[in-house]
Scaffold this motif. Structure first.
Motif, short mmCIF file in Angstrom:
data_model
loop_
_atom_site.label_atom_id
_atom_site.label_comp_id
_atom_site.label_asym_id
_atom_site.label_seq_id
_atom_site.Cartn_x
_atom_site.Cartn_y
_atom_site.Cartn_z
N TYR A 47 0.82 -1.21 0.00
CA TYR A 47 0.00 0.00 0.00
C TYR A 47 0.86 1.27 0.00
CZ TYR A 47 -4.02 -2.99 1.19
OH TYR A 47 -5.00 -3.94 1.18
N VAL A 48 1.91 1.27 0.84
CA VAL A 48 2.74 2.48 0.97
C VAL A 48 3.56 2.71 -0.30
CG1 VAL A 48 4.55 3.61 2.31
CG2 VAL A 48 2.83 2.26 3.48
N VAL A 49 4.07 1.65 -0.91
CA VAL A 49 4.83 1.80 -2.16
C VAL A 49 3.94 2.41 -3.24
CG1 VAL A 49 5.87 0.52 -4.08
CG2 VAL A 49 6.55 0.02 -1.74
N LEU A 50 2.70 1.94 -3.35
CA LEU A 50 1.77 2.51 -4.32
C LEU A 50 1.53 3.99 -4.05
CD1 LEU A 50 -0.90 -0.37 -4.57
CD2 LEU A 50 0.81 0.28 -6.29
N ALA A 51 1.39 4.33 -2.78
CA ALA A 51 1.18 5.73 -2.41
C ALA A 51 2.41 6.58 -2.74
CB ALA A 51 0.85 5.84 -0.93
N LEU A 52 3.61 6.05 -2.49
CA LEU A 52 4.85 6.77 -2.80
C LEU A 52 4.98 7.02 -4.30
CD1 LEU A 52 7.39 4.97 -0.43
CD2 LEU A 52 6.77 7.38 -0.33
N VAL A 53 4.59 6.04 -5.11
CA VAL A 53 4.69 6.18 -6.56
C VAL A 53 3.68 7.20 -7.08
CG1 VAL A 53 4.35 5.00 -8.77
CG2 VAL A 53 5.60 3.86 -6.92
N PHE A 54 2.43 7.10 -6.64
CA PHE A 54 1.38 7.98 -7.16
C PHE A 54 1.53 9.43 -6.69
CE2 PHE A 54 -1.04 3.93 -7.80
CZ PHE A 54 -1.25 4.09 -9.16
N THR A 55 2.06 9.63 -5.47
CA THR A 55 2.22 10.99 -4.95
C THR A 55 3.53 11.63 -5.38
OG1 THR A 55 3.20 10.18 -2.88
CG2 THR A 55 0.80 10.48 -2.94
N GLY A 56 4.49 10.81 -5.80
CA GLY A 56 5.80 11.34 -6.17
C GLY A 56 6.71 11.57 -4.99
N ASP A 57 6.26 11.24 -3.79
CA ASP A 57 7.08 11.44 -2.59
C ASP A 57 8.32 10.55 -2.58
OD1 ASP A 57 5.49 13.39 -1.66
OD2 ASP A 57 4.72 12.32 0.08
N GLY A 58 8.24 9.41 -3.29
CA GLY A 58 9.38 8.50 -3.31
C GLY A 58 10.61 9.15 -3.91
N LEU A 59 10.46 9.77 -5.08
CA LEU A 59 11.59 10.43 -5.73
C LEU A 59 12.06 11.65 -4.93
CD1 LEU A 59 10.44 10.28 -9.49
CD2 LEU A 59 12.18 8.87 -8.35
N SER A 60 11.12 12.37 -4.36
CA SER A 60 11.47 13.54 -3.55
C SER A 60 12.30 13.13 -2.34
CB SER A 60 10.21 14.28 -3.10
OG SER A 60 9.46 14.72 -4.21
N PHE A 61 11.91 12.00 -1.72
CA PHE A 61 12.66 11.53 -0.56
C PHE A 61 14.06 11.08 -0.95
CE2 PHE A 61 14.08 7.91 2.04
CZ PHE A 61 14.25 8.58 3.25
N VAL A 62 14.20 10.42 -2.10
CA VAL A 62 15.53 10.00 -2.56
C VAL A 62 16.45 11.21 -2.72
CG1 VAL A 62 16.81 8.98 -4.49
CG2 VAL A 62 14.72 7.88 -3.66
N ALA A 63 15.93 12.27 -3.31
CA ALA A 63 16.72 13.50 -3.48
C ALA A 63 17.08 14.10 -2.12
CB ALA A 63 15.93 14.51 -4.32
N PHE A 64 16.13 14.08 -1.18
CA PHE A 64 16.39 14.61 0.17
C PHE A 64 17.47 13.79 0.87
CE2 PHE A 64 15.57 14.77 4.73
CZ PHE A 64 15.43 16.14 4.96
N ALA A 65 17.39 12.44 0.74
CA ALA A 65 18.36 11.56 1.39
C ALA A 65 19.76 11.73 0.81
CB ALA A 65 17.90 10.11 1.25
N LYS A 66 19.86 12.07 -0.47
CA LYS A 66 21.17 12.33 -1.08
C LYS A 66 21.80 13.57 -0.48
CE LYS A 66 20.44 10.09 -5.57
NZ LYS A 66 20.30 10.31 -7.05
N ARG A 67 20.96 14.57 -0.17
CA ARG A 67 21.48 15.79 0.45
C ARG A 67 21.79 15.60 1.92
NH1 ARG A 67 17.16 17.82 -2.63
NH2 ARG A 67 15.84 18.06 -0.76
N HIS A 68 21.05 14.70 2.57
CA HIS A 68 21.21 14.49 4.01
C HIS A 68 21.26 12.98 4.31
CE1 HIS A 68 20.12 18.75 4.28
NE2 HIS A 68 19.03 18.46 3.57
N PRO A 69 22.39 12.32 4.04
CA PRO A 69 22.48 10.85 4.21
C PRO A 69 22.23 10.39 5.64
CG PRO A 69 24.37 11.71 3.00
CD PRO A 69 23.63 12.89 3.53
N VAL A 70 22.44 11.28 6.63
CA VAL A 70 22.26 10.88 8.02
C VAL A 70 20.82 10.48 8.31
CG1 VAL A 70 21.73 13.22 8.84
CG2 VAL A 70 22.78 11.56 10.41
N VAL A 71 19.88 10.99 7.51
CA VAL A 71 18.48 10.66 7.75
C VAL A 71 18.21 9.18 7.53
CG1 VAL A 71 17.55 11.04 5.41
CG2 VAL A 71 16.13 11.52 7.40
#
Length: 330
Positions: A219-243
């Motif tokens: 369910y959460v993977v589907l939500a991440l894909v449809f909302t686009g939050d998955g890609l946004s989080f990947v970009a955020f994690a690249k900037r802040h690996p400690v997260v």
């Protein structure tokens, strides 16, 4: 170990695990994430980004909990597949569980945190009522009374005096509606878990945890894909690996606590779990009085006595009753 010892052990496991979980959650969601930004005039300034990726956080918890449960099943060596005939029930229960979590988190956008805590403190009531309606459970009048006292005690303890509430805060709005929806989802989850426990192939705590998190991940993977939050989080994690490290540690703490929860659900049912998790918030605040010297007003001391007195009386009458099991199936 006997049932009473196992119950206390699991309750302590939930308290400790989610105490550490709460610290890490605060660190992830409220932490500072500095990033350099180039302004229009060419100057470079440092600003703090906010963590807004709640879906990614939930996915991390569900995925690690799934791996934890998978490992527990393999170590335990349970050869029996107890998910037969429960696939649809697991899918539905996972959905109501996630919706309850989402509604609760969304409510914080409209209501202050103390209001959310007070609202969620009533969780044992819908769990009990829908356990009767859906799970065909039956409770004694004493059980209803003691659970109601626990909820009243926690609400009294957490209640914020009217003098401290901002005058522009509405008495009821969308945030409160979301809390009601969250409590309803909690009750539906508890009711369906009771149905699982009533099946001939009664699932173990590990099997329940494994299948619930499997569906939750989908369910959460589907939500991440449809909302686009998955890609946004990947970009955020690249900037802040400690997260990623903090989310990993948080997810491990959550998986350990969740393991204790599902053991309790399988052994004792969702109502005792709801009481334990509700009381955990109360005990966490009370512990701050003991360890950090925070003071309590008279109303809060009375509330503390109501909660602990109700829990003691419930345990006493449940143990000394004439029937071996007070919570009998209809």
């Amino acid at each position: 170990m006997n049932s009473n010892t196992k119950f206390i052990f699991c309750a302590l496991g939930i308290f400790v695990s989610y105490f550490y979980f709460g610290i890490l959650q605060e660190k992830v969601t409220k932490g500072k994430y500095p990033v350099e930004v180039v302004q229009d005039d060419g100057t470079i300034t440092e600003v703090n980004e906010k963590f807004t990726f709640s879906l990614a956080l939930v996915f991390g918890q569900c995925f690690v909990s799934y791996l934890f449960a998978k490992g527990a099943v393999l170590i335990k060596g349970d050869p029996e597949d107890r998910s037969n005939g429960l696939t649809k029930l697991y899918g539905a229960t996972s959905l109501t569980y996630l919706l309850g979590m989402v509604c609760s988190n969304m409510a914080l956008q409209w209501v202050p945190y103390p209001t959310q805590v007070i609202g969620k403190s009533a969780k044992p009531i819908p769990v009990m009522l829908l356990g009767v309606l859906i799970g065909k459970k039956s409770y004694t009048l004493k059980k209803y009374f003691f659970v109601l006292l626990v909820v009243i005690g926690v609400v009294l303890f957490m209640y914020k005096d009217q003098a401290n509430i901002k005058s522009n805060e509405s008495s009821f709005g969308f945030g409160e509606l979301l809390l009601i929806m969250s409590l309803t989802m909690d009750g539906l989850t508890g009711g369906m878990q009771e149905v699982m426990r009533a099946k001939p192939a009664k699932p173990t705590g590990e099997q329940m945890m494994l299948n619930m998190n499997f569906w939750s991940c989908i369910y959460v993977v589907l939500a991440l894909v449809f909302t686009g939050d998955g890609l946004s989080f990947v970009a955020f994690a690249k900037r802040h690996p400690v997260v990623l490290f903090n989310i990993g540690m948080l997810s491990i703490a959550g998986a350990v606590g969740q393991h204790f929860i599902y053991i309790m659900v399988a052994q004792f049912g969702p109502l005792p779990v709801a009481i334990v998790t509700t009381t955990r918030k109360f005990v966490t605040v009370l512990a701050s009085v003991v360890f950090f010297g925070n003071t309590l007003i008279t109303r809060q001391w009375v509330a503390a006595m109501i909660v602990f007195g109700s829990l003691f009386l419930d345990a006493y009458y449940s143990k000394s009753g004439a029937r071996p099991d007070k919570e009998i199936k209809k």
